[in-house]
Design a protein around this motif. Structure first.
Motif, PDB file in Angstrom:
ATOM      1  N   ILE A   1     -12.624  28.085  45.545  1.00 39.29           N
ATOM      2  CA  ILE A   1     -11.747  28.473  46.650  1.00 39.29           C
ATOM      3  C   ILE A   1     -12.563  28.814  47.902  1.00 39.29           C
TER       4      ILE A   1
ATOM      5  N   ARG B   1     -13.278  25.779  49.782  1.00 39.22           N
ATOM      6  CA  ARG B   1     -12.028  25.082  50.140  1.00 39.22           C
ATOM      7  C   ARG B   1     -11.837  23.828  49.305  1.00 39.22           C
ATOM      8  N   MET B   2     -12.118  23.960  48.019  1.00 36.10           N
ATOM      9  CA  MET B   2     -11.991  22.802  47.151  1.00 36.10           C
ATOM     10  C   MET B   2     -11.009  23.068  46.025  1.00 36.10           C
ATOM     11  N   ALA B   3     -10.072  23.989  46.249  1.00 32.39           N
ATOM     12  CA  ALA B   3      -9.121  24.327  45.198  1.00 32.39           C
ATOM     13  C   ALA B   3      -8.384  23.084  44.707  1.00 32.39           C
ATOM     14  N   MET B   4      -7.977  22.238  45.650  1.00 29.97           N
ATOM     15  CA  MET B   4      -7.192  21.072  45.252  1.00 29.97           C
ATOM     16  C   MET B   4      -8.059  20.007  44.583  1.00 29.97           C
TER      17      MET B   4
ATOM     18  N   ASP C   1      -7.921  21.004  41.099  1.00 28.01           N
ATOM     19  CA  ASP C   1      -6.639  20.535  40.565  1.00 28.01           C
ATOM     20  C   ASP C   1      -6.729  19.057  40.212  1.00 28.01           C
TER      21      ASP C   1
ATOM     22  N   VAL D   1      -5.478  24.756  35.943  1.00 22.52           N
ATOM     23  CA  VAL D   1      -5.407  24.882  37.404  1.00 22.52           C
ATOM     24  C   VAL D   1      -5.054  26.312  37.790  1.00 22.52           C
TER      25      VAL D   1
ATOM     26  N   ILE E   1      -7.564  28.846  39.957  1.00 17.48           N
ATOM     27  CA  ILE E   1      -7.252  29.281  41.315  1.00 17.48           C
ATOM     28  C   ILE E   1      -6.774  30.730  41.398  1.00 17.48           C
ATOM     29  N   ALA E   2      -5.773  31.096  40.553  1.00 18.09           N
ATOM     30  CA  ALA E   2      -5.122  32.396  40.747  1.00 18.09           C
ATOM     31  C   ALA E   2      -6.074  33.597  40.603  1.00 18.09           C
TER      32      ALA E   2
ATOM     33  N   ALA F   1      -8.437  33.750  43.556  1.00 17.83           N
ATOM     34  CA  ALA F   1      -7.736  34.137  44.783  1.00 17.83           C
ATOM     35  C   ALA F   1      -7.412  35.624  44.757  1.00 17.83           C
TER      36      ALA F   1
ATOM     37  N   TYR G   1     -10.509  37.501  45.555  1.00 16.54           N
ATOM     38  CA  TYR G   1     -10.869  37.300  46.959  1.00 16.54           C
ATOM     39  C   TYR G   1     -10.145  38.298  47.858  1.00 16.54           C
TER      40      TYR G   1
ATOM     41  N   LEU H   1      -0.459  16.951  49.896  1.00 21.45           N
ATOM     42  CA  LEU H   1      -0.511  17.797  48.714  1.00 21.45           C
ATOM     43  C   LEU H   1       0.699  18.713  48.617  1.00 21.45           C
TER      44      LEU H   1
ATOM     45  N   ARG I   1      -5.803  36.239  53.783  1.00 20.41           N
ATOM     46  CA  ARG I   1      -6.924  35.406  54.199  1.00 20.41           C
ATOM     47  C   ARG I   1      -7.140  34.219  53.263  1.00 20.41           C
ATOM     48  N   ILE I   2      -6.181  33.993  52.369  1.00 17.77           N
ATOM     49  CA  ILE I   2      -6.245  32.844  51.464  1.00 17.77           C
ATOM     50  C   ILE I   2      -6.004  31.560  52.267  1.00 17.77           C
ATOM     51  N   LYS I   3      -6.836  30.526  52.027  1.00 20.27           N
ATOM     52  CA  LYS I   3      -6.699  29.271  52.771  1.00 20.27           C
ATOM     53  C   LYS I   3      -5.543  28.442  52.215  1.00 20.27           C
TER      54      LYS I   3
ATOM     55  N   ASP J   1      -5.235  25.319  51.092  1.00 27.15           N
ATOM     56  CA  ASP J   1      -5.378  24.538  49.862  1.00 27.15           C
ATOM     57  C   ASP J   1      -5.307  25.433  48.629  1.00 27.15           C
ATOM     58  N   THR J   2      -5.912  26.637  48.724  1.00 23.16           N
ATOM     59  CA  THR J   2      -5.828  27.579  47.607  1.00 23.16           C
ATOM     60  C   THR J   2      -4.373  27.997  47.389  1.00 23.16           C
TER      61      THR J   2
ATOM     62  N   LEU K   1      -2.324  27.426  44.003  1.00 24.07           N
ATOM     63  CA  LEU K   1      -1.813  28.619  43.338  1.00 24.07           C
ATOM     64  C   LEU K   1      -0.318  28.506  43.085  1.00 24.07           C
TER      65      LEU K   1
ATOM     66  N   SER L   1       0.638  25.700  40.484  1.00 30.24           N
ATOM     67  CA  SER L   1       0.405  25.949  39.066  1.00 30.24           C
ATOM     68  C   SER L   1       1.249  27.102  38.547  1.00 30.24           C
ATOM     69  N   VAL L   2       1.435  28.133  39.387  1.00 34.83           N
ATOM     70  CA  VAL L   2       2.217  29.273  38.914  1.00 34.83           C
ATOM     71  C   VAL L   2       3.696  28.894  38.767  1.00 34.83           C
TER      72      VAL L   2
END
Lengths: 290, 431
Positions: free
Chosen positions: A25, A28-31, A34, A210, A214-215, A218, A221, B43, B94-96, B98-99, B103, B106-107
């Protein structure tokens, strides 16, 4: 005992994913994570065909290669064909996933994989697949050994390559200035993601991987500005989601993987509101105090 | 070939349903997807596709049956909700983005799976078939499905047709659209609703994971063939329809084959072919073009060296050894030889033994390059006020690019000046 085995497996998966997720994350490569988790499917089917089992070294190596291939393909479409990044990711992983599903249909008789398992795994069956020692003693579920091994590898990877991973994540320009190859570490990280994805696939399925990538990362973070703390907090959030998710699923009598994903979302939501530093609630309070 | 004839006679109503259903779905999704693609929100389509699952389950729990209308309403609610959550997280923390997308995707999907498994164990007999939303069931479409698809496809087509100009402008220049008074926010809402609608019915054909492909991939492929948005939309829907038809045919010939994944494989193949072979934008075309440009530059540079050596000796047609050229401009010997051979074929140089010299034609061509170089240096110093020792690099590039029209214009502007800023003579053709 079964409860314990399932929670332990989920926690091991969650920790491996959370550690890698922090890097994903921040880069910036979270996707891309996925995408890899879906794209490894054809690799799994092929490795299964060649080696005849799901938990072989062949499969892990194959997975690493497929992950690197996916990353390479996405970058190739983006840089050489000048396709925008979001579309490059979307086109690549859906194609590979479709190939995987078709391969499953072609070799339906030979490959013991079904589509449902691919999406949400069968963690409830983890305790059934145990290792029996030559003397006949029950050594516990195989998945725990596999995931324990993967987590160890990930931790060794992060500890030995900490400086390089840290620098290429936060300051790639400086990293390459002092002679660290950003693309080497990029591909190493992606291989680690695919190995984790593949080894977790059977127990938790593509979607939970996934969610766990990510979760928790995040969540962490939002709780800290210190990267080492972020790694630790992400693992904690992942384990917490596994624990609460399991009992939630038992209570509802539903999918464990689904419940863990749902819980990891709820934990994120809590952090989003109540984080002391970045939470919406305390931000509001500070605003009012001013 | 019997199966081909049987398939395309469409005598079997099942074949008709499957073919019509697949083609409708893929073509109409591709049209909406074109705008998703152009807005760089590919996406988001994936996120919506995953997020409709809990809504469908919710609809089922509320209605107790698989009433398509209730399911669609449910899907609409959570599909929309997911977008709002993504935007909220993106804006407030502050989460971007794509994240946030990953998130939410998937959730929401996890919650959907949880609900689905709970429903499956609830013992309600009518739940069977809900899992079609996971993997699609294009091969099992029936008349009533088709009717729903037809209506949705019509809605998509009509709305896109009516608002085409607005959507196109928004995709390319949102700020401008806003400034001339378009209701940008409302238009965005409509477009997103169309995506949700396309997703809701599309996942019944290809399933959750592959839905993103039938939205985005046709548009990505079409982008490589045209710069006109109308053509792009038409091409995307044609690519989509073709893959729908082919997918249906494959699962007709080999009934064990799933239709959805085959549709995606076909459309991906079209996309890959486009990425590589499309004229102008394709990888192969661009590589060839780059190579041609590189060759031209190398050719002109070698001619230039021969010309400059000629200037020093006051004779342009002296036969020279490779080393003489290399001393002026660094080349691998083999590279230089292949450049010279190319120039020989084009008639710009002559070879005697292992010595090379310019022809009259070669001298003229080299002279033009040198002239442009020096004119440009002069232009930069006189008009741009750049110091004479800073202009060489720029002139090295422009000398290969300037068109004859600009060349004439430059000569005129500088009044056919005799000397460049380094006091070297500027060579004109007629002297």
């Amino acid at each position: 005992m079964n409860d314990f085995y399932i929670i332990l497996t989920a926690s091991l998966v969650a920790s491996s994913c959370a550690l890698l997720g922090c890097f994903l994350i921040l880069r910036r490569m979270a996707m891309v994570g996925d995408a890899i988790s879906h794209a490894v499917l054809p690799g799994i089917v092929l490795a299964f065909l060649f080696s005849g089992s799901r938990d072989s070294v062949t499969m892990l190596i194959g997975a690493g290669l497929i992950g690197v291939f996916t990353t390479f393909l996405i970058e190739f479409f983006h840089k050489k064909a000048r396709l925008q990044t979001d579309a490059a990711i979307g086109v690549t992983f859906t194609w590979l996933f479709a190939v995987g599903v078709v391969l499953i249909s072609i070799f339906a008789g030979k490959v013991d994989l079904d589509q449902d398992c691919v999406l949400y795994g069968e963690i409830a069956y983890v305790p059934l697949d145990v290792i029996i020692s030559p003397a006949g003693a029950n050594l516990g579920p195989k998945a725990i050994y596999v995931m324990g091994f993967v987590l160890t590898v990930i931790i060794i990877f992060i500890v030995t390559g900490y400086k390089e991973l840290f620098l290429t994540t936060f300051d790639p320009a400086y990293a390459s200035a002092i002679g660290i190859s950003t693309s080497l570490w990029h591909y190493l990280l992606m291989s680690a993601v695919s190995v984790t994805t593949v080894s977790s696939f059977e127990s938790v399925g593509a979607i939970l991987v996934v969610a766990l990538l990510i979760a928790p990362a995040a969540t962490a973070y939002l709780l800290t500005d210190n990267f080492k703390w972020m790694l630790a907090l992400a693992c904690t959030a992942g384990v917490l989601a596994s624990l609460t998710g399991y009992y939630f699923a038992v209570w509802l009598d539903g999918s464990i993987a689904g419940a863990i994903a749902a819980m990891s979302g709820i934990i994120f939501g809590l952090a989003m509101v109540f984080s002391p530093t970045h939470g919406l609630f305390f931000k509001k309070l500070r605003q009012v105090a001013h | 070939m019997n199966s081909l004839a049987e398939f395309f006679s469409f005598a079997d109503p099942n074949i008709r349903y499957v073919v019509l259903g697949s083609v409708l779905l893929t073509a109409s999704s591709a049209i909406v997807g074109t705008f998703t693609f152009l807005n760089k929100r590919s996406l988001i389509g994936d996120a919506i596709a995953h997020a409709v699952l809990p809504g469908i389950c919710l609809g089922f729990i509320v209605a107790g049956t698989k009433n398509p209308l209730v399911l669609i309403v449910g899907a609409f609610i959570t599909g929309w909700l997911s977008l709002i959550v993504v935007e909220y997280i993106n804006r407030k923390t502050r989460i971007k983005e794509d994240t946030a997308i990953g998130l939410v995707l998937s959730v929401f999907f996890g919650i959907g799976i949880l609900m689905l498994t709970v429903i499956q164990k609830s013992g309600n007999a009518s739940q069977s078939g809900l899992d079609h939303f996971l993997f699609g069931k294009a091969a099992a479409l029936v008349g009533s499905d088709l009717f729903a698809f037809l209506i949705v496809a019509l809605i998509l087509l009509v709305v896109v047709y009516v608002l085409f100009k607005e959507f196109a402008l928004m995709a390319f220049d949102k700020a401008y659209a806003k400034s001339i008074g378009y209701p940008v926010r409302a238009l965005e809402l409509i477009l997103t609703s169309l995506i949700v609608l396309a997703v809701v019915i599309g996942i019944q054909a290809v399933g959750v994971v592959l839905m993103a492909a039938i939205l985005i991939t046709p548009a990505a492929a079409a982008r490589f063939w045209t710069d006109k948005i109308v053509v792009m939309v038409l091409l995307a829907s044609a690519f989509g329809a073709f893959s729908g038809l082919t997918g249906a045919y494959i699962s007709f010939v080999a009934p064990a084959m799933p239709t959805g994944p085959w549709i995606v494989i076909v459309i991906s193949m079209i996309a890959f072919i486009s990425f590589f072979l499309a004229p102008k934008r394709g990888v192969v075309y661009r590589l060839i073009r780059q190579n041609n440009i590189r060759q031209t530059i190398n050719n002109e540079n070698v001619l230039k060296v021969l010309y400059q050596l000629g200037e020093e000796n006051k004779n342009f047609f002296i036969h020279r050894h490779l080393d003489e050229i290399i001393r002026r401009r660094k080349y691998e010997k083999s590279t230089l030889q292949s450049i010279l051979r190319r120039l020989l074929n084009q008639g710009y140089v002559e070879q005697t033994g292992n010595l090379w010299s310019l022809t009259e034609e070669g001298k003229n061509k080299a002279q033009r390059v040198v002239k442009i170089h020096r004119l440009w240096e002069l232009y930069l110093t006189t008009y741009m006020k750049i110091a004479p020792d800073h202009v060489h690099e720029d002139a090295e590039t422009i000398e290969h690019l300037l068109t004859p029209e600009l060349e004439a214009e430059l000569e005129k502007q500088l009044g056919y000046a005799k000397l460049d800023p380094h006091q070297t003579k500027i060579p004109y053709q007629h002297e």
